[in-house]
Design an enzyme around this catalytic site. Sequence first.
Site, PDB file in Angstrom:
ATOM      1  N   GLU A 162      40.627   2.593  20.513  1.00 36.88           N
ATOM      2  CA  GLU A 162      40.845   3.434  22.112  1.00 36.88           C
ATOM      3  C   GLU A 162      39.159   4.480  21.892  1.00 36.88           C
ATOM      4  OE1 GLU A 162      42.375   6.679  20.175  1.00 36.88           O
ATOM      5  OE2 GLU A 162      41.434   7.868  20.490  1.00 36.88           O
ATOM      6  N   CYS A 190      31.630   5.605  24.318  1.00 34.81           N
ATOM      7  CA  CYS A 190      31.668   5.940  22.169  1.00 34.81           C
ATOM      8  C   CYS A 190      32.654   4.646  22.012  1.00 34.81           C
ATOM      9  CB  CYS A 190      32.655   7.324  22.626  1.00 34.81           C
ATOM     10  SG  CYS A 190      33.061   8.054  20.689  1.00 34.81           S
ATOM     11  N   CYS A 214      41.133   3.456   9.802  1.00 33.40           N
ATOM     12  CA  CYS A 214      39.891   4.035   9.063  1.00 33.40           C
ATOM     13  C   CYS A 214      39.946   4.827   7.778  1.00 33.40           C
ATOM     14  CB  CYS A 214      39.540   5.464   9.333  1.00 33.40           C
ATOM     15  SG  CYS A 214      37.774   6.074   8.814  1.00 33.40           S
ATOM     16  N   CYS A 252      39.136  11.549   6.727  1.00 31.79           N
ATOM     17  CA  CYS A 252      38.869  13.139   6.434  1.00 31.79           C
ATOM     18  C   CYS A 252      39.680  14.075   6.848  1.00 31.79           C
ATOM     19  CB  CYS A 252      37.479  13.003   8.116  1.00 31.79           C
ATOM     20  SG  CYS A 252      36.029  12.107   6.791  1.00 31.79           S
ATOM     21  N   CYS A 274      41.005  14.492  10.844  1.00 34.56           N
ATOM     22  CA  CYS A 274      40.392  13.477  11.726  1.00 34.56           C
ATOM     23  C   CYS A 274      41.831  12.482  11.700  1.00 34.56           C
ATOM     24  CB  CYS A 274      39.239  12.306  11.538  1.00 34.56           C
ATOM     25  SG  CYS A 274      39.365  11.143  11.919  1.00 34.56           S
ATOM     26  N   GLU A 300      34.308   4.290  10.673  1.00 35.39           N
ATOM     27  CA  GLU A 300      33.389   4.234   9.732  1.00 35.39           C
ATOM     28  C   GLU A 300      32.684   3.244  10.315  1.00 35.39           C
ATOM     29  OE1 GLU A 300      31.252   6.402   8.399  1.00 35.39           O
ATOM     30  OE2 GLU A 300      29.985   5.051   8.222  1.00 35.39           O
ATOM     31  N   LEU A 333      28.073  15.744   8.352  1.00 39.95           N
ATOM     32  CA  LEU A 333      28.223  16.546   7.548  1.00 39.95           C
ATOM     33  C   LEU A 333      29.027  17.384   7.387  1.00 39.95           C
ATOM     34  CD1 LEU A 333      25.528  17.155   5.453  1.00 39.95           C
ATOM     35  CD2 LEU A 333      24.528  18.679   7.113  1.00 39.95           C
ATOM     36  N   HIS A 334      29.247  18.332   8.537  1.00 41.23           N
ATOM     37  CA  HIS A 334      30.095  19.734   8.090  1.00 41.23           C
ATOM     38  C   HIS A 334      30.370  20.362   7.052  1.00 41.23           C
ATOM     39  CE1 HIS A 334      31.867  16.718  11.302  1.00 41.23           C
ATOM     40  NE2 HIS A 334      32.399  15.549  10.674  1.00 41.23           N
ATOM     41  N   ASN A 356      38.653  19.992  17.016  1.00 38.71           N
ATOM     42  CA  ASN A 356      39.451  19.548  17.788  1.00 38.71           C
ATOM     43  C   ASN A 356      40.184  19.547  17.485  1.00 38.71           C
ATOM     44  OD1 ASN A 356      40.277  18.738  20.451  1.00 38.71           O
ATOM     45  ND2 ASN A 356      38.382  16.649  20.742  1.00 38.71           N
ATOM     46  N   CYS A 366      39.546  12.287  18.073  1.00 37.66           N
ATOM     47  CA  CYS A 366      39.310  10.604  17.702  1.00 37.66           C
ATOM     48  C   CYS A 366      40.346  10.102  17.081  1.00 37.66           C
ATOM     49  CB  CYS A 366      38.321  10.377  16.183  1.00 37.66           C
ATOM     50  SG  CYS A 366      37.278   9.380  16.244  1.00 37.66           S
TER      51      CYS A 366
HETATM   52  N1  SAH Z   1      33.291   7.945  10.981  1.00 40.18           N
HETATM   53  C1  SAH Z   1      32.073   8.025  11.306  1.00 40.18           C
HETATM   54  C2  SAH Z   1      32.406   7.744  12.359  1.00 40.18           C
HETATM   55  C3  SAH Z   1      33.416   8.487  13.323  1.00 40.18           C
HETATM   56  S1  SAH Z   1      33.844   9.643  13.858  1.00 40.18           S
HETATM   57  C4  SAH Z   1      31.892   9.720  11.024  1.00 40.18           C
HETATM   58  O1  SAH Z   1      32.669   9.590  10.514  1.00 40.18           O
HETATM   59  O2  SAH Z   1      30.690   9.890  11.724  1.00 40.18           O
HETATM   60  C5  SAH Z   1      33.166  10.677  14.339  1.00 40.18           C
HETATM   61  C6  SAH Z   1      32.527  12.325  14.363  1.00 40.18           C
HETATM   62  O3  SAH Z   1      33.633  13.066  14.436  1.00 40.18           O
HETATM   63  C7  SAH Z   1      32.232  12.380  13.295  1.00 40.18           C
HETATM   64  O4  SAH Z   1      31.198  13.556  12.881  1.00 40.18           O
HETATM   65  C8  SAH Z   1      33.687  13.026  13.008  1.00 40.18           C
HETATM   66  O5  SAH Z   1      33.578  13.430  11.364  1.00 40.18           O
HETATM   67  C9  SAH Z   1      34.455  13.767  14.543  1.00 40.18           C
HETATM   68  N2  SAH Z   1      35.700  14.031  14.628  1.00 40.18           N
HETATM   69  C10 SAH Z   1      36.803  13.488  14.369  1.00 40.18           C
HETATM   70  N3  SAH Z   1      37.712  13.954  14.403  1.00 40.18           N
HETATM   71  C11 SAH Z   1      36.910  15.485  14.513  1.00 40.18           C
HETATM   72  C12 SAH Z   1      37.726  16.826  15.481  1.00 40.18           C
HETATM   73  N4  SAH Z   1      39.550  16.433  14.969  1.00 40.18           N
HETATM   74  N5  SAH Z   1      37.551  17.270  15.471  1.00 40.18           N
HETATM   75  C13 SAH Z   1      35.834  17.532  16.030  1.00 40.18           C
HETATM   76  N6  SAH Z   1      35.000  16.203  15.105  1.00 40.18           N
HETATM   77  C14 SAH Z   1      35.982  15.243  15.024  1.00 40.18           C
END
Ligand code: SAH
Length: 346
Positions: free
Chosen positions: A94, A107, A114, A118, A121, A162, A217-218, A292, A335
């Site tokens: 997507e 995007c 992946c 995380c 995600c 990633e 970072l989160h 999200n 995502c």
């Molecule tokens: N793997 C890379 C890029 C893809 S994810 C990365 O980790 O940066 C893109 C961004 O969306 C990342 O910051 C990820 O942590 C965030 N993300 C993924 N799922 C999400 C969700 N459900 N709510 C908010 N952000 C999310």
Amino acid sequence: MQPKTDIKSLNLEEMKAFMEKLGEKPFRAKQLYQWMHEKQATDFSEMTNLSKALLEKLRASCELTVLKQEAVQISRQDGTRKYLFALSDGNVIESVLMRYKHGNSVCISSQVGCRMGCRFCASTLDGLVRGLTPSEMLEQVYRIGADLGERISNVVVMGSGEPLDNYDNLLKFIALLTNEDGLHISQRNVTVSTCGIVPRIRSLAEERLSITLALSLHASGQEKRKELMPVANKYSLSEVMDACRYYFACTGRRVSFEYSLVAGVNDTPEDAKELSALLHGMNCHVNLIPVNPIKERRYRQPEQKAVLDFKQRLEKNGINATIRREMGRDIEGACGQLRKSYIEAK
Ligand code: SAH
């Protein structure tokens, strides 16, 4: 049988060598390159200034990667479009188009699935299938531009996957995307987002490109980050921060930090204070994104007031922050959600 050459992934130098192998003049390489990347032809038959004989040779020896649009959802809220594309091996990925005042931003996904794990995600729930080729990454931009009939000015590698886990293909993709004989997108308008693979951040820094690095970072402390992002077990927060400082030192480009706010997990005033301390003195920017929610996990968004409060606390400490407008919530904007529901419905 020899595997076919993925011709849309070749740079001009490689294309010249390939033309010579086919017994053709090197100048044909540039013509072919422009057909694929500037005019974005979807079939060899469109390439009218190439000889019939050359076209035959190309058909026999090459694959011209073209993604097939399986579905598109258009948000009624903000015009965001979410595309589902089929690859030639049957996998689906997507990509998202976001419309801003400053231009159209795409995007893209960098992998099918992946393996980073995380917790919040959707892209990683079923693991990694494979990395995308440079041509498959490019095609997401080309097909969306064609569907929209407008120029794409920005590309963010923030979709599923990633990017630094598909490093060589990512670099080739960026070179093709920004090349003056192709779409010629400015490096400054390209952002690569990573969960924090430290050695690759350092290699990317040494490429000295003008692209923006976004670091997911989160969490502002190592322990909490480990809970949300398994990659933190391998690379500690302090190593990640050092790598980001190195990126800035090598490129002069301000690093963006992505921080998904999760209610009761990383959204307290204490978290804001710790985050401010972590980023103190750095030339950076923080993007706050209310998480999200995905149905497989119980993570919730903070109240709007808490999100605003978090931002104000950062700003009071001199940290630049914006709340990312949530685009396309009505069309499974998170995502990997669209791909997953598509696969599950099959
Ligand atoms: N793997 C890379 C890029 C893809 S994810 C990365 O980790 O940066 C893109 C961004 O969306 C990342 O910051 C990820 O942590 C965030 N993300 C993924 N799922 C999400 C969700 N459900 N709510 C908010 N952000 C999310």
